[in-house]
Design an enzyme around this catalytic site. Structure first.
Site, mmCIF file in Angstrom:
data_model
loop_
_atom_site.group_PDB
_atom_site.id
_atom_site.type_symbol
_atom_site.label_atom_id
_atom_site.label_comp_id
_atom_site.label_asym_id
_atom_site.label_seq_id
_atom_site.Cartn_x
_atom_site.Cartn_y
_atom_site.Cartn_z
ATOM 1 N N ASP A 1 -10.643 -7.853 9.964
ATOM 2 C CA ASP A 1 -9.810 -8.255 8.174
ATOM 3 C C ASP A 1 -10.249 -7.043 7.855
ATOM 4 O O ASP A 1 -9.341 -6.524 7.140
ATOM 5 C CB ASP A 1 -10.034 -9.751 8.188
ATOM 6 N N ASP B 1 -3.700 -16.289 7.520
ATOM 7 C CA ASP B 1 -3.907 -16.150 8.935
ATOM 8 C C ASP B 1 -3.702 -17.723 9.302
ATOM 9 O O ASP B 1 -3.756 -18.449 8.279
ATOM 10 C CB ASP B 1 -5.799 -16.502 9.342
#
Lengths: 198, 677, 575
Positions: free
Chosen positions: B517, B302
């Protein structure tokens, strides 16, 4: 199913590779190279005296001698090829070589106490080795010349003309075909005798 | 917890010595074919010894006794290595257990507070934890916000914020709430908590052989069988030459040839690998995951929080014509005083740093703050007739026009330039007058570039995932040095990307913390969840980083690789050793029937017996000598694969050939000097 | 003279290299069923064969089906050969009227030719009719070679295909290997051999009256057609007892060179076939290079050892020096035209591969000279190797190498992008294990029994070498021998037959299973962390692993045979 395929495949390939292929080659060989196909035989006076490729025994002092042979009971058995298969530490090998060496020292004036070319005392792999080294031929020149009443130089030059070098000077080893050389010796004799008669 | 245990810690060594005795149990040894063979043959030699002793065949008894003793030592040393590795894990676990106290918990049942013991809590229970109390079990914050000290599991004493809703909602049993209060829904039954799992893992209690360990075990078992064949057939072969070999001598040869070094250290290496991981504050749910980490081809990261600091910060004030930079900074600071977002705070700080403008205490009476709303999409302050606003270009333009102002022509290009460079332009205006632009920028974490370079050297490709537009993403990608990026990503993008990479046969690692996630973490071959993340993320990943440090992946990968390298190096070493052992033992075996074989005794060992004995002693001692290497692991350097291989081959291959020649000779000198054989 | 040795070896090596590249590419096309220039002639024949045999050429087989087809086909061929041997008296082309072959010898020979071993416990010219030689033995020379090639191609497919379950169709691979590869090359080579003097006839044995008078019976036959396939298919079964030492099988230095090249050609070509099929030719070259290095090591060692000669001879004043007049060296059991270089080179080439044809008697080699062919077989005949078997043997070694290397670079080992895991390791180790098992255990049994010891013709350590060589040769499907060993006894015939069968089929099946396991795997694209298998480091490591595995396994046995014999020989001890 699988077994049938296997059986049929076996038969088909047997016919193809086991029969058609060699038979066709026998035909082709006789068409293209008939002499070689039949074994490169040497004819004299209407009968076969041997093959140029197959060594034969010579014991007479008038001839060049081939290498010791382990083929068959008496050597040079062209239907029973093979070597001695004696190992390097086998007493029998060492004894055989020793007795050959002492025989050579006795009968080859060209050797005497000198070094003996190794191929003269060792048996060939096939027992049918048609050739000897130039060194072995040279060692026999004095005896043959004496036995035939020829000058050593005559015999030596005959040997030289029948010595084949390495292929293209590179491959294999220099060598002398014994049968070929002995035939040439006989031819030399018959030529000179015919000269004398004339 | 995080503190490393000293290698030869006295207490661990003492425990290991005791534990290694228990490991002589043949049922335990049977799991390790190599050492099992050693144990069986040791027993056989002992029986022969007993027979010879009882029948009074004196000449060989001393020799056979020594062989037998050293064979038992060989097994014992291997046991000790394993016990040492386990002991180190147990020492870690001991530290952990201390935190698993039997604290009472405040259970909320039908709105009532009930005091119950922590172990009685079940999944789904809701508890209330106040400041000063220990969190009784793993769970998810459902209400409240509190600072929590997680030193018990992370070793990090600075407290962390845990709050409901966001991505920082998971709490771990055994940690302490130090301020405020939180309501927690318990997510793990007793015995299944994080702490429990951690203890079990570091103790090696649930250790299963990893795929690679299995493959290696097969190789070692195969080699063992080959050498068994060699030794069995050697008896008649020797008889042909006139030597009748005794069983102890044949066994000595066998044990020297089979790969006892790696066979004896194999499980210790595995346990120590997990242990090292724990020392780095990473908790792997399986050894398989650690091994997979060494194979990672692609790493998904990320952008926010991993590559960048997470928040955009003001880096520059760009005034319009007729306005000074200081004027702009002052207005921007005023407008941001009440703005508690990181962006707002960074503006205040920048103004202070650049122009020494102090933050002012403003009374509510004279100033009216305009907070950011989704409708207006700007914030600001109304003070003393000034109406200062900051916000996105479009919004501020509307605001300016409403207030009768005009937009300067220079503004557009500035805004565009900032956007193109990956920054965010924040336009500042006072009523109808545009003062200038604040350049907000993603700030790349210090040292991240070097870390990516290191990953690249390891053969890993890094891919940055971001919701930014492609322009911004490209700029950040270039600055941070990632290999690739995926812009305008949604949570589904990650999952899709992982599947794409996997379809090409690649192994993918992902680091994540949020609930969205979780699917991607589960799909990835190595999913590292941040401990600070949600419970869902923690459950989905196969590793948890207790420090919540996204670049920890590097250490994880290195440990994974180290594990394999250590196994490979010791296997190579073990096999290479055999060369010297042959030269020691074979001439000794046949010197009676073939005195000429003495020429092969290149080490000039004193007597046939001392030659054989020295080889056996070397074979046993080398296990002990290599325990530190097995526990610490062979050092990994991020060089190319070929370079690593050449280095390790040189050290462990060539070294493995040479060292035993020296070692056996040295032992032989001692054996001869002491007249042992 | 060293110069000439270097020249001869260099010429040979260069020719093999030059020939192997196009041959490898050609074979890749043949087995990929792409167009080749022989198609117009062969495709119709191929179609007819499939129709007759009921083969569906488009249908692919998984590893189990492929293995079963291979096994059933081999079994049928073995039964057929046994039948022919037993019934040859009643079959045509038997001008010498040879009788039926004894059951144990017939069984041994059937196993021997089916397994591509061509171990010969008989003497060809005094045992086998022309029909048996052709339809029985030469047929197997073709199909056992074709089977080997087929399996190698199937194994390559396992390594290079990405996904799927199938490895190809055994019947198609077999047929194409025979028609496209073996037959055309054999016809070509046969014609050159005939030109050089190798006979090709169905004549009775010639009775010659020699110059000095005595009669000499000269064996004849369709020699050339069998000689060429025996080398090309790395079979090695001689038409005559003396094999390629016989002047009719190998009359000139040119035939010696061509036959040597023929032994290596297909095995060397297959490395490139592998490279082509893998889509990365360096992978093929890496295997080629590893094989080449091992070949050159063995060759220089063997030439050195044989050229040194026998110290006992030197003591008798026998000249073993190499001069312009003679090759010198240990000439016992060697032919003058081949000398030391030609004989030692052949001994290496024939045992690098599973050929086993000999042009000199290995039994009479010096101990260290004879150790080279023994070691070549002990490392598994993977130096170009038996057609097919060499390549897949080398691939198994590559898998082992990659496993150890892969660990040391810190990655789950992979080869051509396919991960080597427990199952692959199990099958590879099975392959590696069976080999020493079927050598060492029977050797142990032979030296421990009267029947075994009775075969020894050279006492002392050399006797052990004879037995060790025999079982190594049988297990490796080589067929060469320390030929003094009297192996035509029920004990040796039966035991060696089983060793040959185990050495062939117990190893082929695991390797096909390995391919079957790999074919389904996804391939990982290489990265900087991947150990490259196309480079020099890999070659060196591969060579190292091969030598170490073989040396550790066979060093004790070799130490008690050739190595100790070398030491006692120099100490002057005789047996």
């Amino acid at each position: 199913m699988r077994s049938w395929t296997a059986i049929r495949m076996t038969l088909v390939l047997t016919i193809l590779t086991g029969i058609a292929y060699p038979v066709a080659l026998v035909g082709l060989a006789h068409l293209l190279f008939p002499r070689q196909a039949e074994g490169t035989l040497v004819w004299r006076n209407g009968h076969v005296i041997g093959s140029l490729l197959i060594g034969q025994n010579f014991a007479s002092a008038r001839y060049f001698h081939p290498r010791p042979s382990a083929a068959g009971a008496t050597g040079y058995d062209a239907a029973g090829s093979g070597g001695s298969n004696l190992g390097p530490t086998n007493k029998r090998l060492i004894e055989a070589v020793r007795s050959r060496a002492s025989a050579l020292r006795e009968h080859e004036p060209g050797i005497g106490h000198g070094a003996i070319p190794v191929d003269m005392v060792t048996a060939s792999a096939s027992g049918l080795d048609p050739e000897i080294t130039p060194a072995a031929a040279e060692a026999q020149v004095p005896r043959v010349a004496r036995a035939r009443g020829l000058a050593e130089s005559t015999v030596r030059s005959l040997v030289a003309s029948y010595t084949r070098g390495r292929m293209l000077g590179l491959l294999g080893e220099p060598r002398v075909n014994v049968l070929e050389l002995n035939l040439a010796l006989d031819d030399l004799a018959s030529n000179s005798s015919s000269k004398a008669f004339r | 917890m995080a503190k490393a245990v000293r290698l030869w810690e006295g207490k661990i060594v003492r425990t290991a010595l005791v534990d290694s005795l228990g490991k002589f149990d043949p049922r335990l040894q049977a799991h390790n074919p190599v050492m099992f063979v050693v144990e069986v043959t040791a027993a056989a030699v002992s029986l022969i010894l007993l027979r010879d002793f009882l029948s009074g065949r004196g000449s060989q008894v001393l020799f056979e006794l020594q062989i037998a003793v050293w064979l038992w030592f060989t097994v014992g040393f291997a046991n000790f290595a394993e016990a040492m590795a386990e002991g180190r894990g147990k020492a870690q676990a001991e530290n952990l257990r201390k935190t698993r106290t039997e604290t009472p918990a405040t259970l909320l049942r039908d709105g009532q507070e009930v005091r119950v013991p922590a172990p009685s809590l079940r999944r789904g229970d809701v508890v209330l934890v106040r400041a000063g109390e220990i969190i009784p079990g793993d769970g998810e914050v459902i209400e409240g916000v509190a600072s929590v000290n997680e030193a018990a599991i992370t070793g990090e004493s600075a407290p962390v914020i845990r709050e409901s809703g966001g991505d920082r909602s998971a709490v771990t049993g055994g940690t302490i709430v130090i301020s405020d209060w939180i309501k927690i829904r318990i997510t793990a039954n007793p015995g299944e908590t994080f702490l429990d799992r951690m203890i079990a893992l570091v103790e090696g209690a649930q250790r299963q052989k990893t795929p690679n360990e299995i493959a290696l075990s097969i190789l070692l078992a195969g080699l063992t069988i080959i050498f068994l064949l060699v030794c069995v057939s050697l008896y008649p072969l020797a008889l042909y030459g006139g030597s009748a070999l005794s069983l102890p001598v044949l066994v000595a040869l066998l044990v020297c040839l089979i790969p006892t070094t790696i066979g004896g250290l194999l499980s210790a290496i595995g346990i120590a690998g997990m242990d090292r991981l724990v020392q780095h504050n990473v908790l792997a749910m399986s050894g398989r995951a650690v091994e997979a980490a060494g194979d990672i081809d692609t790493l998904l990261l990320d952008k926010t929080g991993t590559i960048t600091l997470g928040d955009r910060l003001a880096t520059e004030f760009i005034p319009m014509h007729g306005t000074t930079a200081e004027e702009l900074a002052d207005a921007a600071q005023l407008a941001s005083l009440a703005d508690e977002t990181p962006e707002g705070r960074s503006i205040v700080v920048l103004a202070k740093n650049q122009f020494n403008l102090r933050g002012r205490e403003l009374a509510h009476s004279e100033a009216h703050f305009v907070p950011f709303t989704a409708q207006t999409r700007m914030s600001g302050i109304d003070i003393n007739n000034r109406r200062i606003r900051k916000g996105a270009y479009d919004q501020i333009m509307n605001f300016v026009r409403e207030n009768g102002g005009t937009v300067p022509s220079e503004l557009g290009p500035i805004v565009e330039r900032i956007a193109r460079s990956g920054g965010t332009p924040l336009v500042v205006a006072d009523r109808g007058r545009v003062l200038g632009v604040i350049h907000l920028k993603d700030v790349i974490k210090a040292g991240i570039r070097e870390r990516f370079a290191r990953l690249r050297a390891m053969g890993m490709r890094t891919v940055m995932i971001t919701g930014d537009n492609p322009l911004t993403a490209a700029a950040i990608a270039a600055e941070s040095g990632v290999d690739d990026f995926r812009a305008e990503a949604t949570p589904e993008t990650k999952l899709q990307l992982i599947r794409e990479e996997q379809a090409q046969g690649k192994l993918v690692a992902m680091i994540g913390d949020g609930t969205n996630d979780a699917p991607a973490l589960a799909q990835a071959d190595v999913g590292i969840a941040m401990n600070a993340g949600t419970q869902a993320a923690r459950e989905a990943g196969n590793m948890v980083d207790l420090d919540s440090n996204p670049t920890k992946i590097i250490e994880v990968v290195e440990i994974g690789k180290q594990l394999l390298i250590t196994r490979g190096a010791l296997t190579t070493f073990s096999i290479a050793n055999d060369v010297a052992k042959y030269f020691a033992i074979l001439p000794a075996m046949f010197v009676l029937s073939y005195p000429q074989l003495q020429e092969l005794n290149v080490m000039h060992l004193a007597t046939p017996q001392s030659a054989i004995l020295s080889a056996v002693i070397f074979n046993a001692l080398i296990i002990i000598a290599l325990i530190p290497l097995a526990l610490r692991g062979v050092q990994y350097r991020p060089l190319g694969a070929a370079a690593i291989l050449r280095r390790n081959l040189l050290v462990y291959g060539l070294g493995g050939v040479i060292i035993p020649f020296i070692g056996i000779k040295a032992i032989d000198l001692v054996v001869a000097a002491l007249h042992l054989a | 003279m060293v110069i000439n040795a270097v020249i001869q070896v260099t010429i040979f090596s260069m020719l093999v290299t030059v020939i192997s590249v196009p041959l490898g590419r050609y074979m890749a096309r043949v087995f990929g069923r792409e167009r080749t220039w022989l198609d117009p002639a062969l495709v119709p024949l191929e179609t007819i064969i499939y129709r007759i045999c009921g083969v569906h050429a488009g249908l692919e087989q998984d590893w189990i089906e492929y293995s079963i087809s291979m096994l059933v086909f081999s079994a049928v061929g073995m039964v057929l050969l046994y039948g022919i041997e037993r019934l040859q008296y009643y079959l045509p082309l038997n001008p010498q009227h040879f009788g039926a072959i004894a059951p144990d010898l017939a069984f041994n020979t059937a196993a021997s030719f089916t397994t591509n071993t061509n171990w010969q416990a008989y003497s060809g010219e005094s045992t086998m009719s022309y029909f048996t030689q052709m339809a029985g033995l030469a047929f197997h020379n073709f199909v056992s070679a074709a089977t080997g090639i087929a399996v190698a191609i199937a194994v390559i497919r396992g390594f290079v295909r990405r996904g799927g379950q199938t490895l190809g169709n055994f019947w198609v691979d077999l047929t194409r290997a025979t028609l496209w590869v073996l037959l055309p090359l054999s016809i070509l080579l046969s014609l050159v051999l005939i030109w050089q003097g190798v006979p090709q006839n169905f004549s009775r044995y010639v009775h010659a009256r020699t110059l000095e008078g005595p009669e000499q019976v000269i064996a004849q036959g369709p020699v050339a057609s069998q000689e060429s396939i025996k080398e090309l298919g790395t079979n090695g079964g001689g038409f005559f007892n003396a094999n390629s030492a016989h002047p009719y099988e190998n009359p000139t230095p040119l035939t010696n060179l061509l036959e040597l090249i023929a032994i290596f050609a297909i095995g060397a070509g297959l490395t490139h076939t592998f490279g082509h099929m893998a889509g990365d030719r360096r992978q093929g070259w890496a295997l080629f290079a590893a094989m080449g290095v091992l070949f050159l090591m063995g060759t220089s060692w063997a030439i050195w050892a044989e050229q040194r000669g026998n110290p006992q001879f030197a003591a008798m004043g026998i000249d073993q020096r190499a001069t312009v007049m003679q090759a010198g060296g240990n000439m016992e059991g060697k032919e003058v035209r081949n000398g030391i270089v030609g004989s030692a080179l052949w001994a290496v080439v024939t045992t690098d591969t599973s050929c086993g044809a000999v042009n000199a008697m290995h039994d009479s080699f010096t101990p260290l000279g004879g150790l080279v062919p023994l070691l070549n077989m002990q490392i598994g005949e993977i130096i170009f190797g038996g057609v097919g078997s060499g390549l897949y043997g080398m691939l198994v070694m590559a898998v082992l190498t990659v496993f150890i290397a892969g660990l040391m670079v810190g990655r789950t080992p992979e080869y051509l992008g396919k991960k080597i895991e427990g199952r692959e390791m199990k099958l590879a180790m099975l392959f590696v294990l069976i080999f020493p098992a079927v050598i060492l255990l029977p050797v142990g049994a032979a030296v421990a029994t009267k029947a075994g010891l009775a075969g020894i013709s050279n006492p002392g350590p050399h006797g052990l070498s004879q037995i060790l060589y025999a079982f190594t040769s049988a297990a490796a499907n080589n067929g060469s021998a320390f030929a003094g060993l009297n192996a035509d006894t029920p004990f040796y015939n039966v035991l060696l037959a089983f060793v040959m069968l185990f050495g062939r089929f117990l190893m082929k099946v695991p390797v096909l299973a390995l391919a079957g396991s790999l074919v389904a795997k996804k391939a990982v694209p290489p990265s900087a962390g991947t150990f490259p298998t196309g480079g020099a480091t890999f070659v060196v490591l591969l060579v190292g692993v091969i030598i170490i595995v073989a040396a550790l396994t066979f060093f004790p046995a070799d130490a008690l045979g050739p190595i100790v014999e070398e030491l006692v020989m120099h100490a002057g001890k005789l047996y």
